[in-house]
Write a protein that holds these residues in place. Structure first.
Motif, PDB file in Angstrom:
ATOM      1  N   GLY A  24       0.812  -1.215   0.000  1.00 39.97           N
ATOM      2  CA  GLY A  24       0.000   0.000   0.000  1.00 39.97           C
ATOM      3  C   GLY A  24       0.839   1.256   0.000  1.00 39.97           C
ATOM      4  N   GLY A  25       0.327   2.298  -0.656  1.00 36.93           N
ATOM      5  CA  GLY A  25       1.081   3.533  -0.754  1.00 36.93           C
ATOM      6  C   GLY A  25       1.201   4.247   0.583  1.00 36.93           C
ATOM      7  N   ALA A  26       0.286   3.997   1.540  1.00 37.44           N
ATOM      8  CA  ALA A  26       0.286   4.738   2.796  1.00 37.44           C
ATOM      9  C   ALA A  26       1.517   4.449   3.618  1.00 37.44           C
ATOM     10  CB  ALA A  26      -0.973   4.409   3.586  1.00 37.44           C
ATOM     11  N   SER A  27       2.084   3.235   3.506  1.00 40.39           N
ATOM     12  CA  SER A  27       3.222   2.861   4.334  1.00 40.39           C
ATOM     13  C   SER A  27       4.539   3.069   3.618  1.00 40.39           C
ATOM     14  CB  SER A  27       3.100   1.398   4.749  1.00 40.39           C
ATOM     15  OG  SER A  27       3.060   0.581   3.592  1.00 40.39           O
ATOM     16  N   THR A  28       4.502   3.681   2.434  1.00 41.81           N
ATOM     17  CA  THR A  28       5.716   3.884   1.657  1.00 41.81           C
ATOM     18  C   THR A  28       6.183   5.321   1.793  1.00 41.81           C
ATOM     19  OG1 THR A  28       5.047   2.211   0.070  1.00 41.81           O
ATOM     20  CG2 THR A  28       6.735   3.762  -0.648  1.00 41.81           C
ATOM     21  N   ARG A  29       7.422   5.501   2.162  1.00 39.98           N
ATOM     22  CA  ARG A  29       7.990   6.831   2.265  1.00 39.98           C
ATOM     23  C   ARG A  29       8.475   7.274   0.895  1.00 39.98           C
ATOM     24  NH1 ARG A  29      13.483   8.569   5.509  1.00 39.98           N
ATOM     25  NH2 ARG A  29      13.454  10.770   4.897  1.00 39.98           N
ATOM     26  N   VAL A  30       7.946   8.385   0.393  1.00 38.17           N
ATOM     27  CA  VAL A  30       8.334   8.899  -0.908  1.00 38.17           C
ATOM     28  C   VAL A  30       9.666   9.616  -0.783  1.00 38.17           C
ATOM     29  CG1 VAL A  30       7.711  10.377  -2.837  1.00 38.17           C
ATOM     30  CG2 VAL A  30       5.948   9.118  -1.601  1.00 38.17           C
ATOM     31  N   THR A  31      10.697   9.124  -1.443  1.00 36.73           N
ATOM     32  CA  THR A  31      12.036   9.677  -1.353  1.00 36.73           C
ATOM     33  C   THR A  31      12.287  10.654  -2.491  1.00 36.73           C
ATOM     34  OG1 THR A  31      12.765   7.561  -0.448  1.00 36.73           O
ATOM     35  CG2 THR A  31      14.478   9.076  -1.208  1.00 36.73           C
ATOM     36  N   VAL A  32      12.951  11.774  -2.177  1.00 33.62           N
ATOM     37  CA  VAL A  32      13.352  12.715  -3.214  1.00 33.62           C
ATOM     38  C   VAL A  32      14.454  12.059  -4.043  1.00 33.62           C
ATOM     39  CG1 VAL A  32      14.346  14.983  -3.705  1.00 33.62           C
ATOM     40  CG2 VAL A  32      12.774  14.694  -1.780  1.00 33.62           C
ATOM     41  N   VAL A  33      14.229  11.954  -5.312  1.00 36.43           N
ATOM     42  CA  VAL A  33      15.218  11.333  -6.181  1.00 36.43           C
ATOM     43  C   VAL A  33      15.603  12.303  -7.287  1.00 36.43           C
ATOM     44  CG1 VAL A  33      14.438   8.983  -5.733  1.00 36.43           C
ATOM     45  CG2 VAL A  33      13.441  10.263  -7.614  1.00 36.43           C
ATOM     46  N   GLN A  79      18.910   7.771 -13.883  1.00 36.47           N
ATOM     47  CA  GLN A  79      17.697   8.256 -13.224  1.00 36.47           C
ATOM     48  C   GLN A  79      17.501   7.597 -11.853  1.00 36.47           C
ATOM     49  OE1 GLN A  79      16.039  10.655 -14.653  1.00 36.47           O
ATOM     50  NE2 GLN A  79      16.745  10.563 -16.792  1.00 36.47           N
ATOM     51  N   ASN A  80      16.540   8.130 -11.101  1.00 39.93           N
ATOM     52  CA  ASN A  80      16.089   7.566  -9.817  1.00 39.93           C
ATOM     53  C   ASN A  80      17.236   7.409  -8.812  1.00 39.93           C
ATOM     54  OD1 ASN A  80      13.430   7.334 -10.787  1.00 39.93           O
ATOM     55  ND2 ASN A  80      13.896   5.349 -11.715  1.00 39.93           N
ATOM     56  N   VAL A  81      18.023   8.469  -8.622  1.00 36.40           N
ATOM     57  CA  VAL A  81      19.161   8.448  -7.699  1.00 36.40           C
ATOM     58  C   VAL A  81      18.762   9.174  -6.413  1.00 36.40           C
ATOM     59  CG1 VAL A  81      21.559   9.103  -7.337  1.00 36.40           C
ATOM     60  CG2 VAL A  81      20.780   8.415  -9.617  1.00 36.40           C
ATOM     61  N   SER A  82      18.730   8.436  -5.301  1.00 35.43           N
ATOM     62  CA  SER A  82      18.429   9.036  -4.002  1.00 35.43           C
ATOM     63  C   SER A  82      19.658   9.791  -3.481  1.00 35.43           C
ATOM     64  CB  SER A  82      18.019   7.960  -2.998  1.00 35.43           C
ATOM     65  OG  SER A  82      16.880   7.259  -3.459  1.00 35.43           O
ATOM     66  N   PRO A  83      19.453  10.804  -2.642  1.00 34.80           N
ATOM     67  CA  PRO A  83      20.598  11.550  -2.106  1.00 34.80           C
ATOM     68  C   PRO A  83      21.579  10.624  -1.393  1.00 34.80           C
ATOM     69  CG  PRO A  83      18.550  12.713  -1.647  1.00 34.80           C
ATOM     70  CD  PRO A  83      18.167  11.375  -2.211  1.00 34.80           C
ATOM     71  N   GLY A  84      22.877  10.827  -1.639  1.00 33.71           N
ATOM     72  CA  GLY A  84      23.887   9.988  -1.026  1.00 33.71           C
ATOM     73  C   GLY A  84      25.218  10.104  -1.734  1.00 33.71           C
ATOM     74  N   THR A 101      34.033   9.666  -7.674  1.00 32.84           N
ATOM     75  CA  THR A 101      33.167   9.734  -6.498  1.00 32.84           C
ATOM     76  C   THR A 101      32.216  10.911  -6.667  1.00 32.84           C
ATOM     77  OG1 THR A 101      34.875   8.789  -5.070  1.00 32.84           O
ATOM     78  CG2 THR A 101      33.077   9.991  -3.996  1.00 32.84           C
ATOM     79  N   VAL A 102      30.905  10.655  -6.523  1.00 30.83           N
ATOM     80  CA  VAL A 102      29.903  11.707  -6.699  1.00 30.83           C
ATOM     81  C   VAL A 102      28.982  11.733  -5.486  1.00 30.83           C
ATOM     82  CG1 VAL A 102      29.977  11.530  -9.207  1.00 30.83           C
ATOM     83  CG2 VAL A 102      28.330  10.174  -7.938  1.00 30.83           C
ATOM     84  N   THR A 103      28.463  12.915  -5.198  1.00 33.35           N
ATOM     85  CA  THR A 103      27.578  13.084  -4.045  1.00 33.35           C
ATOM     86  C   THR A 103      26.372  13.921  -4.444  1.00 33.35           C
ATOM     87  OG1 THR A 103      29.470  13.022  -2.511  1.00 33.35           O
ATOM     88  CG2 THR A 103      27.387  13.916  -1.670  1.00 33.35           C
ATOM     89  N   THR A 104      25.174  13.434  -4.104  1.00 37.06           N
ATOM     90  CA  THR A 104      23.945  14.209  -4.317  1.00 37.06           C
ATOM     91  C   THR A 104      23.292  14.469  -2.970  1.00 37.06           C
ATOM     92  OG1 THR A 104      22.546  12.252  -4.595  1.00 37.06           O
ATOM     93  CG2 THR A 104      23.596  13.132  -6.572  1.00 37.06           C
ATOM     94  N   THR A 105      22.546  15.560  -2.864  1.00 41.00           N
ATOM     95  CA  THR A 105      21.905  15.954  -1.606  1.00 41.00           C
ATOM     96  C   THR A 105      20.436  16.235  -1.860  1.00 41.00           C
ATOM     97  OG1 THR A 105      22.352  18.303  -1.956  1.00 41.00           O
ATOM     98  CG2 THR A 105      24.072  17.010  -0.839  1.00 41.00           C
ATOM     99  N   PRO A 106      19.603  16.248  -0.781  1.00 41.46           N
ATOM    100  CA  PRO A 106      18.180  16.589  -0.968  1.00 41.46           C
ATOM    101  C   PRO A 106      17.995  17.972  -1.569  1.00 41.46           C
ATOM    102  CG  PRO A 106      18.541  15.571   1.175  1.00 41.46           C
ATOM    103  CD  PRO A 106      19.903  15.826   0.596  1.00 41.46           C
ATOM    104  N   GLU A 107      18.914  18.901  -1.255  1.00 41.16           N
ATOM    105  CA  GLU A 107      18.799  20.239  -1.798  1.00 41.16           C
ATOM    106  C   GLU A 107      19.228  20.294  -3.269  1.00 41.16           C
ATOM    107  OE1 GLU A 107      19.020  19.986   2.379  1.00 41.16           O
ATOM    108  OE2 GLU A 107      20.604  19.476   0.933  1.00 41.16           O
ATOM    109  N   ARG A 108      20.110  19.350  -3.665  1.00 39.37           N
ATOM    110  CA  ARG A 108      20.614  19.321  -5.041  1.00 39.37           C
ATOM    111  C   ARG A 108      20.604  17.872  -5.534  1.00 39.37           C
ATOM    112  NH1 ARG A 108      26.685  21.040  -7.078  1.00 39.37           N
ATOM    113  NH2 ARG A 108      26.206  21.091  -9.305  1.00 39.37           N
ATOM    114  N   PRO A 109      19.379  17.346  -5.834  1.00 41.95           N
ATOM    115  CA  PRO A 109      19.279  15.933  -6.224  1.00 41.95           C
ATOM    116  C   PRO A 109      19.824  15.653  -7.623  1.00 41.95           C
ATOM    117  CG  PRO A 109      17.142  17.005  -6.384  1.00 41.95           C
ATOM    118  CD  PRO A 109      18.059  17.994  -5.762  1.00 41.95           C
TER     119      PRO A 109
END
Length: 805
Positions: A24-33, A79-84, A101-109
């Motif tokens: 179910g969608g209710a228990s899924t945390r939508v991640t910024v990608v 595509q579909n890269v979560s911050p990390g 080595t690459v780094t993405t952040t929630p502010e700059r996905p």
């Protein structure tokens, strides 16, 4: 049907509960990608490097997240890269692998790495200019892949023309496909069936323009995950699809003396939403086909000779639209609608000479036949993944609605006597509903479990001018499977499974035949693969398969287009059961590839056509048991960097033992040879020549003569590689291809000589517009109904098989 649905949903509930991750969608945390993009170029020439492979690995747990392949401009977009924090690896043949080595952040996905330069290796720089060309043929552990988009000679043709050049396949003049000598194959389009296939595979293939085909997959050792249908194997045609952000499309036009095609596609992807659409038409120019038929009945001392010409016509159209939406990083939905219509017709006049003892008469036979088939498919798929790499759950549904019409009029014109006329018509519908669920769970990188359930409900209705021949046929199939793969040693892998299928059949044919049947079967499969190096593999496989008869074989409609050679289906047919044992070897040596295999195939209740001279009728029966041995060898070699030579040889034995009479047909050899030479020149020029030779093929009662096909093409890239223009030729040295079919016994002789007008010349043009990107999203699960034996030839009541190829 109620029992089937109850069984399906009961096991489905258990499977869903064991998935152990929320649906179910209710228990899924939508991640910024976001996405990671870059442009890959050569360090010396600064030219783009296309087909460079990239992979993104999360540093925290060393797990691969996603990957991409660079397009012709050297661009990649993962595509579909979560911050990390990630490790990006870029590699290509002839270049030193680069790791960043690459780094993405929630502010700059979204992260654009700009231009990345690859350095060529010192011993392979001379080959850098040609390694961007994808190989025409690739081998994988369970299949061979023919990259049709790399073949310049397919333009202007249809899927049957493409199939003739695929290793291990052979195609007769009507478009019927065999795999290593077996016609018991299942043909899928993008992993899915079409209701059109239930009537005739040959006709369905002619509805697909060659320019739409991306690859053809030949699966000789299907695992238990696949439907048990297709005892000879599975052929999966993958069509071209664009997955770029923004809008893209393509126009393809082909005109020639034999066939004319037009196709337009338009695709758009904005964020998580993608829409694909396509529409196409085709038209074959009618040409005269010379026909010579002979029927001799030794018991009655009669002879009937027919000779003359027929003119075939063929046209069709198709369209489809698909929508997919990524709800979030783990959930996605997709649906599609597809419609096609295909019409054929034959008009002919044959002179008839009849002898009965010392009596002789002559007259004319005029015939006209029309066939129309249409089909509408709707599919819907839901797919869910999890943080565990490789874990996946999916539910798929499909509804298919097919309609067909077959009409014929035959007139006997006698001297000084009124003409006699025979009229027949048959209208039918074929409805099919499928529900399927699959679950994959990786216990580790090397231990993977696959399970699934499937239910199919089919209903076929066929109406005739004579209502006493009406045919109503129902078939329900319930299936469940389990497959596990793991490492036996460092370089020794195993993949095995078991599939269970229950089939329930009921129906009526006319007022005299009422039938009901059900059967349960288990289908094991196993494959052991030994990797001697990264480029050399040996594999041993076993699987059991089934071939249920389709509408072509079951339909009791009596086709009397030629009253001396009538044709009728048999609704009482049993399915074929086949056991296949195969040993395969593949290796790559300095730019060359060799793929070889030997196999043994045992088939019970073989379905083949049988001619009865007393009734002047051909129908279909379970004629006996077949034991076949064979081998296939494919090789490619590059004498120069841009010159490719390749060849394929397939050979198998044919023998059928009839259990009733305890008599054998004897042992015969069926074989196919294919050769190809392709050269690329500077300035975007490409040229190719090819040749295919199908040796004479043995059947239960007779032999079909040998066939040779050959052709060539020249293509030029224009408009900065956005467009191509080309010319192609086919069998230029002879207008007709002569094919003789000979059936005989101690009681009769039946021969058919057809002179098909096969020579052709054509021109083609293609244009791509919009933003083109070859980075495809994760493959969606889909319905794969591959459980019906298909028709041997196209429908439509042709005069003695006198249809145009």
């Amino acid at each position: 049907m109620k029992r089937l649905l109850l069984l399906f949903f009961s096991v489905f509930s258990i499977l869903q509960a064991k998935a152990q991750f929320p649906i179910g969608g209710a228990s899924t945390r939508v991640t910024v990608v976001g996405k990671v993009s870059a442009t890959i170029v050569d360090s010396l020439s600064n030219k783009p490097v296309d087909y460079a492979s990239t992979s993104l690995v999360r540093i925290s747990d060393n797990k691969a997240i996603n990957g991409a392949v660079s397009d012709e401009k050297g661009k990649i977009a993962i595509q579909n890269v979560s911050p990390g924090k990630y490790k990006l690896t870029i590699g290509f043949i002839g270049y030193t692998t680069k790791v960043l080595t690459v780094t993405t952040t929630p502010e700059r996905p979204d992260l654009n790495l700009g231009t990345i330069k690859l350095v060529g290796t010192s011993n392979n720089l001379a080959e850098v200019t040609v390694t961007g060309q994808k190989a025409l043929v690739e081998t994988k552990i369970d299949k061979l892949v023919y990259n049709a988009e790399q073949d310049v000679t397919v333009a202007g043709g249809n899927a049957s023309d493409v199939m003739r050049k695929v290793p291990m396949l052979s195609v007769d003049i009507d478009g019927n496909v065999s795999l290593r000598g077996s016609s018991q194959v299942r043909v899928l389009i993008n992993g899915k069936p079409s209701g059109t296939m239930a009537n005739s595979v040959a006709d369905a293939l002619k509805m697909i323009p060659a320019e739409q085909i991306k690859t053809v997959e030949v699966i000789t050792s299907p695992s238990a995950k696949y439907d048990a249908e297709g005892s000879g194997g599975i052929i999966n045609i993958i069509t071209k699809k664009k997955t770029a952000q923004g809008v893209s499309g393509a126009v393809n036009l082909s005109a020639g003396t034999r066939q004319n095609n037009g196709n337009f596609s338009l695709n758009t992807r904005q964020g998580r939403l993608g829409v694909t659409s396509n529409v196409g038409v085709q038209y074959a120019i009618p040409q005269d086909t010379r026909v010579e038929l002979l029927n001799e009945n030794y018991n009655l001392n009669t002879t009937l000779q027919q000779s003359g010409t027929t003119k075939s016509k063929r046209w069709g159209g198709n369209g489809n639209v698909g929508v997919d939406y990524d709800i979030n990083n783990y959930n996605s939905l997709s649906t599609s609608l597809k419609y096609n219509r295909f019409e054929t017709g034959n008009d002919g006049v044959l002179g008839v000479l009849s002898r009965a003892g010392n009596n002789q008469s002559s007259f004319a036979r005029e015939s006209n036949s029309e066939a129309a088939m249409s089909n509408f498919d709707w599919t819907a798929d839901y797919r869910r993944t999890s943080k565990r790499e490789g874990e996946e759950f999916s539910v798929s549904g499909q509804a298919s609605f097919g309609r067909n019409v077959n009409d014929f009029v035959t007139r006997y014109v006698y001297p000084n006597t009124a003409a006699m006329e025979i009229i027949g018509d048959n209208t039918g519908k074929n409805n099919e509903y499928t529900l399927q669920s699959d679950y994959t769970y990786p216990f580790s990188k090397s231990v993977i479990l696959e399970t699934g359930l499937k239910g199919i409900s089919r209903n076929i209705e066929s109406k005739y001018q004579d209502t006493e021949q009406d045919f109503d046929y129902g078939q329900d199939v319930a299936a469940a499977y389990g497959v596990i793969s793991f490492k036996l040693a460092k370089k020794l892998s195993f993949k095995g499974g078991l599939r269970a299928e229950y089939t329930n059949i009921n129906g009526t044919a006319g007022s005299t035949l009422d039938f009901k049947n059900d059967y349960f079967n288990l289908f094991p499969s196993a494959i052991v693969s030994q990797a001697f190096s990264q480029r050399t593999t040996l594999k041993l496989s076993y699987n059991r398969r089934m071939q249920r008869p389709s509408l072509f074989y079951l339909n009791p409609f009596l086709d009397e287009t030629d009253p001396e050679n009538k044709r009728q289906g048999n609704p009482a047919l049993n399915p074929e059961l086949t056991d296949v044992l195969e040993l395969g070897y593949s290796t790559f040596i300095k730019g060359s590839m060799i793929n070889a295999s030997v196999f043994y195939r045992n088939t019970q209740d073989v379905i083949e056509s049988v001619f009865y001279p007393g009734q002047k009728l051909t129908s279909y029966f379970n004629v006996g048991t077949s034991k076949s041995y064979g081998f296939n060898t494919f090789a490619s070699y590059n004498p120069l960097p841009k010159w490719t030579l390749m060849g394929n040889l397939s050979l198998n034995s044919y023998e059928v033992m009839n259990p009733t009479t305890n008599e054998s047909t004897g042992v015969y050899a069926n074989y196919t040879v294919f050769m190809r030479s392709a050269i690329g020149f500077t300035g975007g020029w490409n040229t190719e020549i090819f040749g295919v030779y199908n040796g004479a093929r043995r059947s239960f009662q007779g032999t079909t003569g040998a066939m040779a096909f050959y052709g060539g093409a020249l293509k030029k890239d224009i408009m900065k590689k956005k467009a191509t223009i080309g010319v192609n030729v086919f069998n230029v040295f002879a207008r007709d291809l002569h094919i003789e079919t000979r059936n005989e016994s101690a009681e009769f002789l039946q021969t058919t000589n057809i002179y098909y007008p096969i020579r052709s010349f054509g021109v083609n043009f293609s244009y791509n517009f919009g933003k083109i990107n070859f980075n495809a999203p994760p493959k969606k699960k889909s319905i794969k109904n591959d459980d019906l034996k298909q028709g041997e030839q196209q429908m439509g009541g042709q005069m003695g098989g006198a249809g145009q190829g």
